[in-house]
Write a protein that holds these residues in place. Sequence first.
Motif, PDB file in Angstrom:
ATOM      1  N   ALA A   1      -3.213   2.296   0.489  1.00  0.00           N
ATOM      2  CA  ALA A   1      -2.338   3.233   1.211  1.00  0.00           C
ATOM      3  C   ALA A   1      -1.767   4.283   0.262  1.00  0.00           C
ATOM      4  N   ARG A   2      -1.412   3.847  -0.947  1.00  0.00           N
ATOM      5  CA  ARG A   2      -0.861   4.819  -1.909  1.00  0.00           C
ATOM      6  C   ARG A   2      -1.918   5.845  -2.322  1.00  0.00           C
ATOM      7  N   LEU A   3      -3.113   5.364  -2.621  1.00  0.00           N
ATOM      8  CA  LEU A   3      -4.173   6.309  -2.991  1.00  0.00           C
ATOM      9  C   LEU A   3      -4.422   7.305  -1.849  1.00  0.00           C
ATOM     10  N   CYS A   4      -4.477   6.789  -0.622  1.00  0.00           N
ATOM     11  CA  CYS A   4      -4.762   7.662   0.533  1.00  0.00           C
ATOM     12  C   CYS A   4      -3.605   8.601   0.835  1.00  0.00           C
ATOM     13  N   GLY A   5      -2.407   8.280   0.322  1.00  0.00           N
ATOM     14  CA  GLY A   5      -1.347   9.280   0.364  1.00  0.00           C
ATOM     15  C   GLY A   5      -0.233   9.093   1.368  1.00  0.00           C
ATOM     16  N   VAL A   6       0.038   7.829   1.785  1.00  0.00           N
ATOM     17  CA  VAL A   6       1.197   7.648   2.662  1.00  0.00           C
ATOM     18  C   VAL A   6       2.475   7.708   1.818  1.00  0.00           C
ATOM     19  N   ASP A   7       3.585   8.070   2.462  1.00  0.00           N
ATOM     20  CA  ASP A   7       4.855   8.169   1.737  1.00  0.00           C
ATOM     21  C   ASP A   7       5.692   6.905   1.845  1.00  0.00           C
ATOM     22  N   HIS A   8       5.571   6.216   2.976  1.00  0.00           N
ATOM     23  CA  HIS A   8       6.262   4.937   3.187  1.00  0.00           C
ATOM     24  C   HIS A   8       5.227   3.922   3.625  1.00  0.00           C
ATOM     25  N   ILE A   9       5.407   2.665   3.249  1.00  0.00           N
ATOM     26  CA  ILE A   9       4.607   1.613   3.898  1.00  0.00           C
ATOM     27  C   ILE A   9       5.422   0.332   4.019  1.00  0.00           C
ATOM     28  N   HIS A  10       5.229  -0.354   5.120  1.00  0.00           N
ATOM     29  CA  HIS A  10       5.890  -1.636   5.337  1.00  0.00           C
ATOM     30  C   HIS A  10       5.284  -2.663   4.375  1.00  0.00           C
ATOM     31  N   THR A  11       6.129  -3.319   3.611  1.00  0.00           N
ATOM     32  CA  THR A  11       5.624  -4.318   2.649  1.00  0.00           C
ATOM     33  C   THR A  11       6.319  -5.670   2.804  1.00  0.00           C
TER      34      THR A  11
ATOM     35  N   LYS B   1      11.412 -11.742  10.141  1.00  0.00           N
ATOM     36  CA  LYS B   1      10.745 -12.592  11.132  1.00  0.00           C
ATOM     37  C   LYS B   1       9.258 -12.792  10.855  1.00  0.00           C
ATOM     38  N   LEU B   2       8.703 -12.003   9.921  1.00  0.00           N
ATOM     39  CA  LEU B   2       7.260 -12.045   9.688  1.00  0.00           C
ATOM     40  C   LEU B   2       6.928 -12.743   8.376  1.00  0.00           C
ATOM     41  N   GLU B   3       5.787 -13.397   8.361  1.00  0.00           N
ATOM     42  CA  GLU B   3       5.280 -13.965   7.111  1.00  0.00           C
ATOM     43  C   GLU B   3       4.918 -12.822   6.180  1.00  0.00           C
ATOM     44  N   ASN B   4       5.221 -12.931   4.903  1.00  0.00           N
ATOM     45  CA  ASN B   4       4.674 -11.940   3.991  1.00  0.00           C
ATOM     46  C   ASN B   4       4.531 -12.471   2.584  1.00  0.00           C
ATOM     47  N   GLU B   5       3.580 -11.868   1.871  1.00  0.00           N
ATOM     48  CA  GLU B   5       3.374 -12.279   0.493  1.00  0.00           C
ATOM     49  C   GLU B   5       4.376 -11.565  -0.398  1.00  0.00           C
ATOM     50  N   ASP B   6       4.164 -11.639  -1.663  1.00  0.00           N
ATOM     51  CA  ASP B   6       5.022 -11.147  -2.725  1.00  0.00           C
ATOM     52  C   ASP B   6       5.579  -9.723  -2.532  1.00  0.00           C
ATOM     53  N   THR B   7       6.615  -9.565  -1.705  1.00  0.00           N
ATOM     54  CA  THR B   7       7.164  -8.214  -1.481  1.00  0.00           C
ATOM     55  C   THR B   7       7.646  -7.562  -2.783  1.00  0.00           C
ATOM     56  N   PRO B   8       8.438  -8.266  -3.633  1.00  0.00           N
ATOM     57  CA  PRO B   8       8.904  -7.590  -4.858  1.00  0.00           C
ATOM     58  C   PRO B   8       7.745  -7.136  -5.744  1.00  0.00           C
ATOM     59  N   GLY B   9       6.694  -7.943  -5.832  1.00  0.00           N
ATOM     60  CA  GLY B   9       5.547  -7.578  -6.678  1.00  0.00           C
ATOM     61  C   GLY B   9       4.816  -6.356  -6.128  1.00  0.00           C
ATOM     62  N   ILE B  10       4.637  -6.316  -4.815  1.00  0.00           N
ATOM     63  CA  ILE B  10       3.968  -5.165  -4.191  1.00  0.00           C
ATOM     64  C   ILE B  10       4.820  -3.910  -4.382  1.00  0.00           C
ATOM     65  N   ASN B  11       6.130  -4.054  -4.142  1.00  0.00           N
ATOM     66  CA  ASN B  11       7.013  -2.886  -4.285  1.00  0.00           C
ATOM     67  C   ASN B  11       7.001  -2.365  -5.717  1.00  0.00           C
ATOM     68  N   ALA B  12       6.949  -3.295  -6.690  1.00  0.00           N
ATOM     69  CA  ALA B  12       6.914  -2.862  -8.104  1.00  0.00           C
ATOM     70  C   ALA B  12       5.636  -2.063  -8.363  1.00  0.00           C
ATOM     71  N   TRP B  13       4.530  -2.500  -7.769  1.00  0.00           N
ATOM     72  CA  TRP B  13       3.275  -1.743  -7.961  1.00  0.00           C
ATOM     73  C   TRP B  13       3.402  -0.352  -7.341  1.00  0.00           C
ATOM     74  N   LEU B  14       4.010  -0.282  -6.162  1.00  0.00           N
ATOM     75  CA  LEU B  14       4.134   1.019  -5.476  1.00  0.00           C
ATOM     76  C   LEU B  14       5.046   1.988  -6.227  1.00  0.00           C
ATOM     77  N   ALA B  15       5.964   1.404  -7.040  1.00  0.00           N
ATOM     78  CA  ALA B  15       6.902   2.255  -7.806  1.00  0.00           C
ATOM     79  C   ALA B  15       6.369   2.564  -9.199  1.00  0.00           C
ATOM     80  N   GLY B  16       5.386   1.795  -9.645  1.00  0.00           N
ATOM     81  CA  GLY B  16       4.926   1.917 -11.035  1.00  0.00           C
ATOM     82  C   GLY B  16       3.930   3.042 -11.237  1.00  0.00           C
ATOM     83  N   ASP B  17       3.538   3.217 -12.502  1.00  0.00           N
ATOM     84  CA  ASP B  17       2.603   4.310 -12.799  1.00  0.00           C
ATOM     85  C   ASP B  17       1.196   3.960 -12.302  1.00  0.00           C
TER      86      ASP B  17
END
Length: 416
Positions: free
Chosen positions: A294-304, A311-327
């Motif tokens: 999603a980041r490569l394709c150019g979205v500005d926000h994404i649900h993580t 209420k939803l199952e989700n994997e490593d949110t902090p890890g995904i968010n760190a990747w989205l913020a990183g270089d």
Amino acid sequence: MTGIEYDDFLDLEYEPSATDLVCEFTIDPAAGMSTEAAASRVASESSNGTWAALHVDEDELTHLGAVACEIDGNRIAVAYPVGLFEEGSMAQILSCIAGNIMGMKAVDSIRLEDCTWPASIVDGFPGPQFGPAVATEKLDAGDRPVLATVPKPKVGLSTSAHVGVGEAAWRGGIDLLKDDENLTDQAFNPFEDRLAESLAARDRVQEDVGERKDYLVNVTAETTEMLERVDLVAEHGGGFVMVDVITCGWAAVQSVRERCGDHGLAIHAHRAMHAAFDRTDHHGVSMRVLAQIARLCGVDHIHTGTAGLGKLENEDTPGINAWLAGDCHGLTPVLPVASGGLHPGVVDQLIDALGTEICIQAGGGIHGHPDGTHAGAKALRQSVEASLEGVPLGTYAEDHEELATALEKWGAETPR
Ligand SMILES: O=C(O)[C@H](O)COP(=O)(O)O
Ligand SMILES: [Mg+2]
């Protein structure tokens, strides 16, 4: 003539080059097959091999074989040469790295867990236009989390009722009104009416409260239609579009990104259907990789996800968010959206887990407030203020009645 056989795709001594795309998979080899044999088949089928040994004229062949270069238990790494990929085509990349291999008999299951994207591939993609900068460039959220709400029921409200809910939420302190993932252009609430009336309401509210507000209108549709809807958003003076990126597909997202670039519109990516790929921990494509795409394709926000607080199952949110913020070779970061079952009583925990550079989206957690949407929006904003000031929610609620009512109703419970 040169031969191409499975063995050619396994080299545990191989050091990936700076231009290789390196993908990590978890695999469960089929009965009787070693991890090495399964790994070489994964590298083969996802690049230029097949089940049979081949004999090809060397002069007519560009060597594009991937290499299974690391095995650690059931985790393997495969390095893909950049020449395998068409520049700027996410569909083509996925047809390699998440294509036939997802169903091959050599593995009982296989999950694409993570990718290391080289500049040679990233440079073919635009990345986001705004990312977290929407907080100040398009809104007046400053350093606090951006706040969004989706009217409920998710479908069925008339246009005027939907707009009315949005107006009450904006006036209560929410920045962004959001459509739900399955609200697009239905008879009970047609797209263009909703767009025009919502943006007119936005303008009135902005004038009255002195804070910029905006609307995440769901443009999801067949691609040509979707691009027309993007143009309409620009014509009506909107600042954002929302796209269901998984259901409409990455090629369509790339087209939307290009058109939004022409208009200066930010893209809010809803991830409905992601769990079909990422819910099990042994098969599919991880949310981490979906977010990278999603980041490569150019979205500005994404649900993580909500770090387990919603209420939803989700994997490593902090890890995904760190990747989205990183270089990532100079790509603009993405603003992660926490959504799904959030309410004011969990905001302090959410900010502890994910920081302040997020968008907090609450639907039921605002409109389910006993005193209605306006009070619910105020309660959410109050819970954010309390968390940023480091004041316990219960203490802040002593002189903030909307928050007090929300805490009485929901406490700090995570819904199911
Ligand atoms: O689209 C979303 O993100 C969900 O509809 C969130 O709704 P909820 O806040 O009521 O769970
Ligand atoms: Mg929804």
